[in-house]
Design a protein around this motif. Sequence first.
Motif, PDB file in Angstrom:
ATOM      1  N   PHE A 124       0.807  -1.217   0.000  1.00 45.87           N
ATOM      2  CA  PHE A 124       0.000   0.000   0.000  1.00 45.87           C
ATOM      3  C   PHE A 124       0.843   1.272   0.000  1.00 45.87           C
ATOM      4  CE2 PHE A 124      -3.133  -3.064   1.843  1.00 45.87           C
ATOM      5  CZ  PHE A 124      -3.973  -3.060   0.740  1.00 45.87           C
ATOM      6  N   LEU A 125       2.116   1.170   0.413  1.00 45.18           N
ATOM      7  CA  LEU A 125       2.993   2.331   0.296  1.00 45.18           C
ATOM      8  C   LEU A 125       3.185   2.729  -1.165  1.00 45.18           C
ATOM      9  CD1 LEU A 125       5.877   1.783   2.900  1.00 45.18           C
ATOM     10  CD2 LEU A 125       4.163   3.592   2.899  1.00 45.18           C
ATOM     11  N   PHE A 126       3.203   1.729  -2.035  1.00 45.42           N
ATOM     12  CA  PHE A 126       3.453   1.988  -3.451  1.00 45.42           C
ATOM     13  C   PHE A 126       2.181   2.080  -4.287  1.00 45.42           C
ATOM     14  CE2 PHE A 126       7.560   0.150  -2.162  1.00 45.42           C
ATOM     15  CZ  PHE A 126       8.412   1.136  -2.631  1.00 45.42           C
ATOM     16  N   THR A 127       1.030   1.788  -3.707  1.00 44.51           N
ATOM     17  CA  THR A 127      -0.201   1.803  -4.507  1.00 44.51           C
ATOM     18  C   THR A 127      -1.245   2.804  -4.022  1.00 44.51           C
ATOM     19  OG1 THR A 127      -1.182   0.008  -3.179  1.00 44.51           O
ATOM     20  CG2 THR A 127       0.075  -0.621  -5.151  1.00 44.51           C
ATOM     21  N   THR A 128      -0.993   3.482  -2.912  1.00 39.50           N
ATOM     22  CA  THR A 128      -1.954   4.472  -2.419  1.00 39.50           C
ATOM     23  C   THR A 128      -1.259   5.800  -2.172  1.00 39.50           C
ATOM     24  OG1 THR A 128      -1.621   3.814  -0.110  1.00 39.50           O
ATOM     25  CG2 THR A 128      -3.380   2.699  -1.323  1.00 39.50           C
ATOM     26  N   SER A 129      -2.038   6.868  -2.095  1.00 38.21           N
ATOM     27  CA  SER A 129      -1.485   8.195  -1.839  1.00 38.21           C
ATOM     28  C   SER A 129      -1.121   8.341  -0.362  1.00 38.21           C
ATOM     29  CB  SER A 129      -2.491   9.283  -2.232  1.00 38.21           C
ATOM     30  OG  SER A 129      -3.656   9.184  -1.427  1.00 38.21           O
ATOM     31  N   LYS A 130      -0.240   9.283  -0.060  1.00 39.33           N
ATOM     32  CA  LYS A 130       0.220   9.478   1.314  1.00 39.33           C
ATOM     33  C   LYS A 130      -0.914   9.846   2.260  1.00 39.33           C
ATOM     34  CE  LYS A 130       4.981  10.755   0.159  1.00 39.33           C
ATOM     35  NZ  LYS A 130       6.040  11.788   0.274  1.00 39.33           N
ATOM     36  N   SER A 131      -1.927  10.503   1.729  1.00 40.87           N
ATOM     37  CA  SER A 131      -3.045  10.912   2.570  1.00 40.87           C
ATOM     38  C   SER A 131      -3.835   9.725   3.101  1.00 40.87           C
ATOM     39  CB  SER A 131      -3.981  11.838   1.787  1.00 40.87           C
ATOM     40  OG  SER A 131      -4.532  11.154   0.669  1.00 40.87           O
TER      41      SER A 131
END
Length: 295
Positions: A124-131
């Motif tokens: 999820f670090l690489f597939t979702t936005s930081k927010s």
Amino acid sequence: MCYNPDMKKIFIAAVLIASFFAQGFCQDLSPADTTDKTDTSEKVFYLSPLRDSLLMGGGAALAGTIFVLDKFVKFNHDEFDGDLAEKSSIPALDRVFMNKYSKGLDLTCDIMRTSMLLAPVPLFLFTTSKSEWFTLAMMYGETLFWTWGTTDLIKNCVVRARPYMYYDGAPEEDLKEGDWKNSFPSGHTSITFASAAFTSYVFWQYYPESPWRWGVTGISFGLAGTVAALRMAGGCHFFTDVLTGALIGSAYGILIPWLHTRAPMARKTSGGKVEKLRGFEMDIAPGALVFTVRK
């Protein structure tokens, strides 16, 4: 030795996962990154001060209570006295999958459990936005707390000797510390299935049209199923132990993120716009939690 519930691992894992997500979240963002790409109408998961306080607090309290009972009160830590029922007393379905203890398979399961526990982090670090990272960390922490707490609560209430007790070569440390009778349900299985279900459900919610969703689900549950099979092959659990653990983990892995799909203070109108409702809500901004009160 076979898995001896250690609530200290719950807090370490939850803090580690939350810190990993928060590390990237709390970094200074460039101007191009300061705009949240996911507005209210596009959000998938939502945090709520009341709901998440109850979920995180309740799960931590359950896990912490079991930790105290296990480590300080020494509840259900009886040493094996040599009195055990006959193998023929085991239900037929469980008797088919009984095996003697294997230290190698036990160690393999420990490694796989830890790997699966951390697997959602890089995904999820690489597939979702930081927010979204803080929300994901909260949901995953709640999932782990409730899964571990529920599993070990049942372990301490249900006395069932492990399959290796019906063979020679049972680990001496387990016989002395009482872990020999903590067979039901399987903790390794519950936590790996919780991770698999959480990862699959969240990925499907974020990317319902992605062809990768089938691969993520298949690999996640395939690895969790492998852990369950190895727990039986290594003599640490019966079939019904791993089946129950799989049901507990899968239930929390889906239920916890599902509860967060309900926006606490917003609803979509027929035109697709978002109508803000009265009350308060919690949201994420760069480096801060934002609480909004609507009258």
